[in-house]
Write an enzyme that holds these catalytic residues in place. Structure first.
Site, PDB file in Angstrom:
ATOM      1  N   PRO A  55     -35.344 -63.115  29.738  1.00 54.69           N
ATOM      2  CA  PRO A  55     -34.723 -64.435  29.812  1.00 54.69           C
ATOM      3  C   PRO A  55     -35.643 -65.387  30.559  1.00 54.69           C
ATOM      4  CG  PRO A  55     -33.673 -62.912  31.349  1.00 54.69           C
ATOM      5  CD  PRO A  55     -34.667 -62.120  30.571  1.00 54.69           C
ATOM      6  N   VAL A  91     -35.653 -69.598  31.582  1.00 55.80           N
ATOM      7  CA  VAL A  91     -35.123 -70.943  31.476  1.00 55.80           C
ATOM      8  C   VAL A  91     -36.152 -71.837  30.814  1.00 55.80           C
ATOM      9  CG1 VAL A  91     -34.554 -72.980  32.871  1.00 55.80           C
ATOM     10  CG2 VAL A  91     -33.486 -70.789  33.372  1.00 55.80           C
ATOM     11  N   GLU A 139     -31.177 -68.157  31.044  1.00 55.47           N
ATOM     12  CA  GLU A 139     -29.929 -68.081  31.811  1.00 55.47           C
ATOM     13  C   GLU A 139     -29.101 -69.357  31.616  1.00 55.47           C
ATOM     14  OE1 GLU A 139     -29.919 -69.072  35.950  1.00 55.47           O
ATOM     15  OE2 GLU A 139     -28.762 -67.280  36.433  1.00 55.47           O
ATOM     16  N   CYS A 199     -32.140 -64.414  40.109  1.00 56.20           N
ATOM     17  CA  CYS A 199     -32.698 -65.747  40.302  1.00 56.20           C
ATOM     18  C   CYS A 199     -32.680 -66.131  41.777  1.00 56.20           C
ATOM     19  CB  CYS A 199     -31.917 -66.774  39.488  1.00 56.20           C
ATOM     20  SG  CYS A 199     -32.618 -68.421  39.668  1.00 56.20           S
ATOM     21  N   HIS A 217     -36.420 -56.417  37.853  1.00 59.12           N
ATOM     22  CA  HIS A 217     -37.645 -57.159  38.145  1.00 59.12           C
ATOM     23  C   HIS A 217     -38.165 -56.591  39.470  1.00 59.12           C
ATOM     24  CE1 HIS A 217     -39.618 -61.315  39.146  1.00 59.12           C
ATOM     25  NE2 HIS A 217     -40.485 -60.323  39.070  1.00 59.12           N
ATOM     26  N   ASN A 227     -39.367 -54.713  34.493  1.00 60.07           N
ATOM     27  CA  ASN A 227     -39.811 -56.101  34.343  1.00 60.07           C
ATOM     28  C   ASN A 227     -40.670 -56.492  35.550  1.00 60.07           C
ATOM     29  OD1 ASN A 227     -38.555 -59.203  35.190  1.00 60.07           O
ATOM     30  ND2 ASN A 227     -39.698 -58.940  33.297  1.00 60.07           N
ATOM     31  N   GLY A 228     -41.579 -57.422  35.295  1.00 61.21           N
ATOM     32  CA  GLY A 228     -42.410 -57.936  36.390  1.00 61.21           C
ATOM     33  C   GLY A 228     -43.880 -57.604  36.215  1.00 61.21           C
ATOM     34  N   ALA A 278     -41.866 -61.386  30.376  1.00 64.10           N
ATOM     35  CA  ALA A 278     -41.592 -62.821  30.479  1.00 64.10           C
ATOM     36  C   ALA A 278     -42.892 -63.611  30.295  1.00 64.10           C
ATOM     37  CB  ALA A 278     -40.928 -63.153  31.805  1.00 64.10           C
ATOM     38  N   ARG A 279     -43.680 -63.745  31.355  1.00 64.30           N
ATOM     39  CA  ARG A 279     -44.816 -64.672  31.302  1.00 64.30           C
ATOM     40  C   ARG A 279     -45.838 -64.326  30.226  1.00 64.30           C
ATOM     41  NH1 ARG A 279     -46.387 -64.037  37.273  1.00 64.30           N
ATOM     42  NH2 ARG A 279     -45.373 -62.050  36.804  1.00 64.30           N
TER      43      ARG A 279
HETATM   44  C1  FNR Z   1     -38.136 -66.816  34.527  1.00 62.63           C
HETATM   45  N1  FNR Z   1     -37.347 -65.738  34.921  1.00 62.63           N
HETATM   46  C2  FNR Z   1     -36.010 -65.725  34.617  1.00 62.63           C
HETATM   47  N2  FNR Z   1     -35.262 -64.592  34.838  1.00 62.63           N
HETATM   48  C3  FNR Z   1     -33.970 -64.541  34.452  1.00 62.63           C
HETATM   49  O1  FNR Z   1     -33.331 -63.512  34.622  1.00 62.63           O
HETATM   50  N3  FNR Z   1     -33.386 -65.628  33.894  1.00 62.63           N
HETATM   51  C4  FNR Z   1     -34.043 -66.776  33.648  1.00 62.63           C
HETATM   52  O2  FNR Z   1     -33.480 -67.717  33.099  1.00 62.63           O
HETATM   53  C5  FNR Z   1     -35.403 -66.846  34.060  1.00 62.63           C
HETATM   54  N4  FNR Z   1     -36.132 -68.006  33.882  1.00 62.63           N
HETATM   55  C6  FNR Z   1     -37.504 -67.977  34.012  1.00 62.63           C
HETATM   56  C7  FNR Z   1     -38.266 -69.062  33.599  1.00 62.63           C
HETATM   57  C8  FNR Z   1     -39.654 -68.995  33.649  1.00 62.63           C
HETATM   58  C9  FNR Z   1     -40.467 -70.160  33.175  1.00 62.63           C
HETATM   59  C10 FNR Z   1     -40.284 -67.848  34.165  1.00 62.63           C
HETATM   60  C11 FNR Z   1     -41.770 -67.741  34.222  1.00 62.63           C
HETATM   61  C12 FNR Z   1     -39.530 -66.775  34.602  1.00 62.63           C
HETATM   62  C13 FNR Z   1     -37.960 -64.542  35.464  1.00 62.63           C
HETATM   63  C14 FNR Z   1     -38.471 -63.637  34.337  1.00 62.63           C
HETATM   64  O3  FNR Z   1     -37.450 -63.243  33.463  1.00 62.63           O
HETATM   65  C15 FNR Z   1     -39.121 -62.372  34.883  1.00 62.63           C
HETATM   66  O4  FNR Z   1     -38.204 -61.676  35.640  1.00 62.63           O
HETATM   67  C16 FNR Z   1     -40.349 -62.654  35.755  1.00 62.63           C
HETATM   68  O5  FNR Z   1     -41.158 -63.668  35.221  1.00 62.63           O
HETATM   69  C17 FNR Z   1     -41.175 -61.405  35.906  1.00 62.63           C
HETATM   70  O6  FNR Z   1     -41.555 -60.894  34.654  1.00 62.63           O
HETATM   71  P1  FNR Z   1     -43.051 -61.077  34.085  1.00 62.63           P
HETATM   72  O7  FNR Z   1     -43.299 -62.527  33.992  1.00 62.63           O
HETATM   73  O8  FNR Z   1     -43.955 -60.458  35.088  1.00 62.63           O
HETATM   74  O9  FNR Z   1     -43.073 -60.385  32.769  1.00 62.63           O
END
Ligand code: FNR
Length: 525
Positions: free
Chosen positions: A28, A30, A53, A126, A217, A248-249, A276-277
Site C-alpha cells: 500500500p 498513499v 491507505e 503508519c 515492515h 516488507n521493507g 513498495a519503493r
Molecule cells: C508508503 N507506505 C505505506 N504503508 C502503508 O501501509 N500504507 C500506506 O498508505 C503507505 N503509503 C506510503 C506511501 C509512499 C510514497 C511510500 C514510499 C511508502 C510504506 C510502504 O508500504 C512500505 O511499508 C515501506 O515503504 C517499506 O517498504 P519498501 O519501500 O522498503 O519496499
C-alpha cells in the site's frame, strides 16, 4: 480501449480466496497505490496489490457508484472526488487497506467495499502524526492550525496507524470484529516494536484474531526508510507463527531487481514479499524476465492513467517517482510543467494516444447518455401524466409533505395506497419517481438528487392534476388541513387534561409518511 494491457478481462470474475503464500505483493502506498499503478503491477507479475491507505471516516462518507463509461466501481466523496476506484480486473487480488482506530467503523467500511475487493487490511504501521495523534484534546482552532502546519489533508481522528501498536486490546477488537463480520480475508500491516520479544508476542496475539496473514515492515516506528531493515526480526516472527508472514521493507537494502525478491524472502523466512519503493520506482520489478525499460513502463502507466481517468496530479506524482534522477531532463521539465493529463501525454509523445482515447470516451459517454435518454423514453409512457415540478421543503409547514396529503386523499377516497416506483440514472445519479394512484401514473419531468425528493415531486404532480391541496403554506385553510388542525387541537386538549400523550395508532398513521417500499407492502387501515 480494448488494446490496452490488462483490460480484456473486464466482466470476468475470478472467485478465488486470497492465498498469501509464495506471493509477490505491491505494498500500500498513499498517492502511488491507485488503480493505474495496481493494474500495471499486476501486468508485470505482482500476485496481490494493496490499495493506498484510506481513512475509515472518509470512506464512510462515500457512495458506491458503478461507472459505466470507465467500467469501474467508484467510491465517491460528497465533494464528488473519487476516493477509491477499482475494476473487475483486480477484484480477485486487490486488498483494500484502511486506517482505523475503531472496530465498528472499520467493519462498516469493510462491508461497504467487501464485494468489490479480495481482502481487507488494517494499517498499523503508519508513523505519521495525522494517523497516530489523538486529537480529542484539541479545540477546533488548534486542530485547524495543526492541519495546515502538517499539511494534513486526510480526515482522521488519530489513534490509527502505528499508534495502534501500543494498544493491543484495540488491535484485537478491530481485527476480531472484521474477521467475524465479513467473508473476505483480513490482514494487517505492522511495524516492529523496540524489542523482538514484544513484537513476537504482539504478532501471536494478532494471529489469534483469525487474520489470514500479517505484513511486517521490518523497521521501528521511529526509523526512517533509509535505515536498514531488520530481517532478523521478521524471521523471528515468521518462525513463531503459523499464519503467512509478508516481509516488507527491503526496497532500499535488498530489492534492486526481480531475483532479489527471493533473497529477501529467504533472509526473512517469510511466506511472501511486499514491495513498495522498488515498485514505485519501476513496477516491472515484479517481472521475472527482468526490468522493462522505464520509458515503456511510463508509457504503459500513462495508458492506464488515461484509460481510468486518473487525476492528472496523481499521474504526475507517480511519473515523477519513476523519473527520479531524470527530472532535470527535457522530458522531466515538461512533466513538471504539465497541468493536465493531455499535457502529460504530450510530454511523453503520446498526444495521439490521448486524442484517440478521449474520442473513445466521448463516444462511450454519448452512448451512455443515449441509454439514459432511452431510460427517459421508457418513462415517456404517454399514459403517464407529467409536469415539471420539484418539492421545496420551505414551501410547506414543518412535518407536512405532499406525500402525506396524497396518502390522506387516497384513504378518504377509498383508493389503494399510492405506489411509488423510482429509478436512478447512472450518468448523473439523479432520481425520478412515478406514482400510481387509482391506476393512473404521475411523474415530474425534473430529476432529483434523492429518492425522497423524487417521490415528493411525483406526489405533487398527482395532487395538482387531481386539484387536491398539497399542503403548501400558501394554500391556507382546506378540509384536509382543517381536519389535521382539528386533530391537533383534540390532541392538545387531551394533553391539557393530562391524558396519555400517545396518539391512537389509526390517527397517527394519517400523518406518518411511510417510505415507498413500505407503502407497497403495508396497506393503511
Ligand atoms: C508508503 N507506505 C505505506 N504503508 C502503508 O501501509 N500504507 C500506506 O498508505 C503507505 N503509503 C506510503 C506511501 C509512499 C510514497 C511510500 C514510499 C511508502 C510504506 C510502504 O508500504 C512500505 O511499508 C515501506 O515503504 C517499506 O517498504 P519498501 O519501500 O522498503 O519496499
Amino acid at each position: 480501449m480494448g488494446a490496452l494491457p490488462g483490460t480484456a478481462a473486464t466482466g470476468m470474475t475470478v472467485n478465488t480466496a486470497l492465498c498469501f503464500r509464495g506471493k509477490k505483493i505491491l505494498a500500500p502506498m498513499v498517492r502511488v497505490g491507485t488503480l493505474p499503478m495496481r493494474l500495471l503491477a499486476l501486468d508485470y507479475g505482482a500476485d496481490i496489490v494493496y490499495c493506498e491507505e484510506l481513512i475509515d471516516i472518509k470512506m464512510l462518507q462515500c457512495k458506491r457508484i458503478i461507472n459505466e463509461v470507465l467500467e469501474t466501481v467508484d467510491f465517491i466523496a460528497p465533494n464528488e472526488r473519487v476516493v477509491f476506484r477499482t475494476c473487475e480486473r483486480e477484484r480477485h487480488c486487490v486488498v483494500f487497506q484502511m486506517g482505523s482506530a475503531d472496530a465498528e467503523r472499520a467493519l462498516a467500511v469493510a462491508k461497504l467495499v467487501e464485494n468489490d475487493v479480495a481482502g481487507i487490511d488494517i494499517n498499523m504501521g503508519c508513523p505519521k502524526e495525522y494517523s497516530t495523534k489523538d486529537f480529542s484534546g484539541f479545540n477546533s482552532i488548534n486542530f485547524f492550525v495543526l492541519m495546515i502546519t502538517t499539511k494534513m489533508t486526510r480526515l482522521s481522528e488519530g489513534g490509527m496507524g502505528a499508534a495502534l501498536l501500543s494498544d493491543p486490546d484495540r488491535i484485537e477488537s478491530i481485527l476480531t470484529t472484521l474477521v467475524k463480520g465479513i467473508c473476505k480475508p483480513v490482514t494487517c500491516k505492522i511495524r516492529i516494536l523496540p524489542s523482538v520479544e514484544d513484537t513476537v508476542n504482539l504478532v501471536k496475539r494478532i494471529e489469534k484474531t483469525g487474520v489470514a496473514a500479517i505484513a511486517v515492515h521490518g523497521r521501528k516506528k521511529e526509523e526512517r526508510p533509509q535505515h536498514p531493515v531488520h530481517c532478523d526480526v521478521i524471521k523471528a516472527i515468521s518462525e513463531a507463527v503459523s499464519i503467512p508472514v509478508i516481509a516488507n521493507g527491503g526496497s532500499h537494502d535488498f530489492i534492486k531487481e526481480y531475483t532479489d525478491i527471493e533473497t529477501f524472502q529467504k533472509a526473512t523466512a517469510a511466506s511472501s514479499v511486499m514491495i513498495a519503493r522498488a515498485a514505485m520506482w519501476n513496477p516491472s520489478i515484479f517481472r521475472k524476465e527482468g526490468f522493462v525499460p522505464l520509458k515503456d513502463v511510463m508509457q504503459n502507466y500513462i495508458k492506464y492513467a488515461v484509460r481510468y481517468d486518473n487525476h492528472y496530479t496523481n499521474t504526475k506524482y507517480c511519473l515523477c517517482q519513476m523519473l527520479r534522477e531524470q527530472l532535470e531532463t527535457t522530458q522531466g521539465k515538461k512533466l513538471h510543467a504539465a497541468q493536465s493529463t493531455q499535457e502529460i501525454c504530450e510530454a511523453f509523445e503520446m498526444a495521439d494516444f490521448y486524442e484517440k482515447s478521449t474520442a473513445i470516451f466521448e463516444a462511450k459517454k454519448t452512448s451512455s447518455e443515449t441509454e439514459t435518454q432511452n431510460e427517459d423514453d421508457q418513462l415517456e409512457d404517454p399514459d403517464v401524466i407529467k409536469m415539471a415540478v420539484r418539492f421545496d421543503k420551505r414551501e410547506y409547514p414543518p412535518q407536512i409533505t405532499p406525500k402525506m396529503y396524497l396518502l390522506e386523499w387516497c384513504r378518504k377516497e377509498k383508493h389503494p395506497q399510492p405506489v411509488y416506483e423510482t429509478v436512478q440514472r447512472p450518468l448523473d445519479r439523479l432520481f425520478c419517481s412515478v406514482v400510481t394512484v387509482a391506476e393512473q401514473k404521475y411523474r415530474s419531468t425534473l430529476w432529483d438528487k434523492s429518492k425522497k425528493l423524487a417521490e415528493q415531486a411525483a406526489a405533487i404532480v398527482c395532487l395538482r392534476t387531481l386539484g387536491v391541496p398539497e399542503g403548501k403554506l400558501c394554500e391556507g385553510e382546506n378540509h384536509l388541513i382543517s381536519k389535521r388542525k382539528r386533530e391537533d387541537q383534540e390532541h392538545l386538549n387531551n394533553r391539557d387534561h393530562g391524558e396519555d400523550l400517545a396518539e391512537p395508532s389509526h390517527k397517527k398513521a394519517n400523518f406518518i409518511e411511510e417510505s415507498s417500499d413500505r407503502n407497497v407492502r403495508k396497506m393503511p387501515q
